[in-house]
Design a protein around this motif. Structure first.
Motif, PDB file in Angstrom:
ATOM      1  N   LEU A 126      -1.673   3.903  -6.679  1.00  0.00           N
ATOM      2  CA  LEU A 126      -2.980   3.617  -6.101  1.00  0.00           C
ATOM      3  C   LEU A 126      -4.065   3.946  -7.112  1.00  0.00           C
ATOM      4  CD1 LEU A 126      -2.803   4.929  -2.417  1.00  0.00           C
ATOM      5  CD2 LEU A 126      -3.020   2.568  -3.181  1.00  0.00           C
ATOM      6  N   ARG A 165       1.300   4.067  -2.881  1.00  0.00           N
ATOM      7  CA  ARG A 165       1.023   5.474  -2.606  1.00  0.00           C
ATOM      8  C   ARG A 165       2.191   6.343  -3.066  1.00  0.00           C
ATOM      9  NH1 ARG A 165       1.588   7.561   3.363  1.00  0.00           N
ATOM     10  NH2 ARG A 165       3.696   7.142   2.623  1.00  0.00           N
ATOM     11  N   ASP A 166       3.407   5.910  -2.713  1.00  0.00           N
ATOM     12  CA  ASP A 166       4.583   6.722  -3.023  1.00  0.00           C
ATOM     13  C   ASP A 166       4.868   6.784  -4.519  1.00  0.00           C
ATOM     14  OD1 ASP A 166       4.749   7.145  -0.376  1.00  0.00           O
ATOM     15  OD2 ASP A 166       6.368   5.723   0.001  1.00  0.00           O
ATOM     16  N   TYR A 176       0.828  -1.203   0.000  1.00  0.00           N
ATOM     17  CA  TYR A 176       0.000   0.000   0.000  1.00  0.00           C
ATOM     18  C   TYR A 176       0.869   1.262   0.000  1.00  0.00           C
ATOM     19  CZ  TYR A 176      -3.650   3.300   1.205  1.00  0.00           C
ATOM     20  OH  TYR A 176      -4.514   4.358   1.179  1.00  0.00           O
TER      21      TYR A 176
END
Lengths: 276, 290
Positions: free
Chosen positions: A137, A132-133, A128
């Motif tokens: 996503l 995100r980084d 996750y």
């Protein structure tokens, strides 16, 4: 010694068999029937089984209200994409292990299998955060990658067990006749491997289509496939059972048909060749 | 047989798959392990600090963890019991000759292809709903008070939903094994005067032992990770009544943003799964040699 199966015995088994079969299938049948009802009739008690006003409005509504086709397209892209990418990596790997095995082939196969045993939730947090980084996503590409990696061990294994059954002598004969590696693959191996590859593809599409851990956790709206979209019907506000049923029917129909056609190969794929 | 040339080619062809899986396994695993020793909450960025075994202490002594562990075991055990016993029964039934066998077989295996979110919502709404569900209607027909399945027996409800999906899997595999049983052996036993029960106990069941073990192990691996069915039906509730370990970790990470705690939970989940995986891998490995 022909055992005479009496008619009465056969009739009894027919009766029991159909009763149980229809009972197990009933939830699916019920969802299909409900998809043709109005919302009022869908929640009516006592329920009407066949004698209701049949309508297609739910199918139109599902599309109009929630852009159903977008989610369906996401499902198609994600399941086909992850399967295609997986094949690209797995075919050479399975080929080399089946036809040029080394001392470590068995260990590698076993290790690949063990990666499949890793519970997804064990790596939920890092995946996750990485998503995100890297801005992955809710993107189709990210999901294609994750599902491809998740099912890669199964693809390699299934292909391996199929390739193993191709007699090596045929390859040697081709080699003796001076076929190059490329020719050997295209003209000798490929035609014999097609059935195995086809059932691998089928099983993998089914698995990717129905996946509901990563799709729920890594997508929101843009890249959400059907398994995640259907989950949005879990909200308690309002009873949209007819629409839920229409969306569900469309989501499971193609996979159900594919599953029916691949039931034999399915056993091999899901048990890693342990039961044939 | 294999020349040096083909051996190099073979290694070259194998490497992408191996490298990808290696990265896929090691990077997230390493991160999970690393995070599990950090005090790290997404709501407090920049406050990360080494926490030692604090996260493990917190996670393992959290009463919710004990509940989740028990629920996980009950869920796995309950579904296994239903699917294995039911699967043997169904496989024996479908193996008998009767009219429409092929179609019944398709009907029986169908639930396996229904995606978890669909099956959970269809059961939750159209069957288990306390007012409009079919179960409520049937209960009223018998003059009983309908029960609110997901509120009063949440875990049992989820066991039923999940078992419905996995029963076809068990049936299909046991049926496949059943059909590879040597019929002559059975006939010989019959000629020797063995009854149907002793044929089942002494010939059929031992023949099925391998398939049954495979069913139990593979189902366990998947059932330890049940998630979607819980998310769309009960959200783990009421309280923690239907929270299993995957759901607990999800809640810790994505609802409470406690990365450290969730990672410690992840490590615990991996350890649990590995206990089962060791047996499964050993079995499949044995089969590879045969």
């Amino acid at each position: 010694m022909a055992r005479a199966v009496t008619r009465r015995r056969k009739l009894a088994f027919t009766l029991v068999g159909w009763t149980i079969g229809l009972t197990l299938f009933f939830p699916i049948l019920w969802a299909i029937l409900t998809s043709f009802k109005s919302e009022g009739e869908a929640i009516a008690s006592p329920p009407s089984f066949l004698f209701f006003h049949w309508t297609l409005e739910n199918y139109a509504e599902v599309q109009a209200r929630s852009d159903y086709l977008l989610y369906a397209l996401n499902s198609v892209v994600i399941s086909l994409g992850s399967t295609g990418l997986g094949l690209l990596v797995a075919i050479p790997a399975a080929w080399s292990m089946a036809f040029a095995p080394s001392k470590r082939t068995k260990d590698i196969l076993m290790w690949m299998l063990s990666t499949k045993m890793l519970p997804p939730v064990g790596v939920l947090v890092p995946i996750y955060l990485l998503f995100r980084d890297f801005g992955l996503l809710d993107t189709r590409g990210g999901l294609v990658a994750v599902l491809m990696l998740m099912n890669l061990p199964i693809i390699v294994w299934m292909l391996y067990t199929y390739f193993k059954e191709i007699p090596g002598e045929i390859l040697e004969a081709a080699r003796m006749d001076g076929a190059t590696l490329a020719k050997e693959i295209v003209h000798v191996l490929a035609p014999m491997a097609v059935p195995g590859i086809a059932s691998t593809v089928l099983l993998n599409i089914i698995l990717a289509w129905n996946e509901a851990f990563w799709t729920l956790n890594l997508t929101a709206s843009d890249a959400a496939p059907l398994s995640a979209f259907i989950a949005s019907y879990s909200s308690p506000e309002g009873l949209f059972w007819a629409k839920l049923s229409a969306a569900s029917t469309l989501a499971i129909a193609p996979i159900l048909v594919m599953g029916w056609f691949s039931q034999k190969q399915l056993v091999r794929g899901l048990t890693f060749g342990a039961v044939k | 047989m294999a020349t040096l040339h083909t051996r190099t080619t073979a290694r070259f062809m194998l490497s992408p798959a191996v490298l990808l899986l290696l990265v896929w396994m090691i990077v997230p695993l390493g991160m999970t392990l690393y995070f599990s020793f950090l005090r790290y909450n997404l709501l407090m960025p920049g406050m990360e600090a080494f926490a030692g075994i604090e996260n493990y202490q917190f996670f393992l002594t959290d009463p919710a963890f004990m509940d989740a562990l028990v629920n996980t075991l009950l869920l796995v055990g309950g579904v296994l019991l239903i699917t294995v016993v039911g699967g043997v029964f169904l496989a024996l039934l479908i193996d008998q000759p009767f009219w429409g066998q092929g179609i019944v077989r398709l009907l029986v295996i169908s639930p396996f292809f229904v995606m978890p979110t669909v099956s959970a919502l269809v059961w939750k709404n159209m069957f288990m709903h306390p007012v409009n569900g079919l179960f409520a209607w049937v209960a009223r027909g018998f003059g009983l008070a309908p029960i609110d399945w997901l509120a009063s027996v949440p875990l049992l409800s989820i066991v039923i939903i999940v078992a419905w999906g996995w029963l076809p899997f068990a049936t299909l595999i046991i049926l496949t094994a059943l059909q590879s049983l040597d019929q002559e052996q059975k006939e010989a036993a019959e000629m020797d005067g063995a009854g149907a029960l002793s044929i089942f106990a002494y010939i059929t069941l031992p023949h099925l032992a391998r398939a049954l073990t495979v069913v139990v192990l593979i189902e366990t691996i998947f059932l330890l990770s049940v998630f979607a069915e819980i998310l769309v039906t009960t959200n783990g509730g009421p309280g923690t009544a239907s929270t299993n370990i995957p759901y607990l970790i999800y809640a810790q990470a994505l609802l409470q943003y406690d990365i450290g705690g969730a990672s410690a939970g992840g490590v615990v989940a991996i350890v649990l799964a590995n206990i089962v995986a060791v047996f499964l891998i050993r079995m499949i490995g044995k089969n590879l040699e045969a």
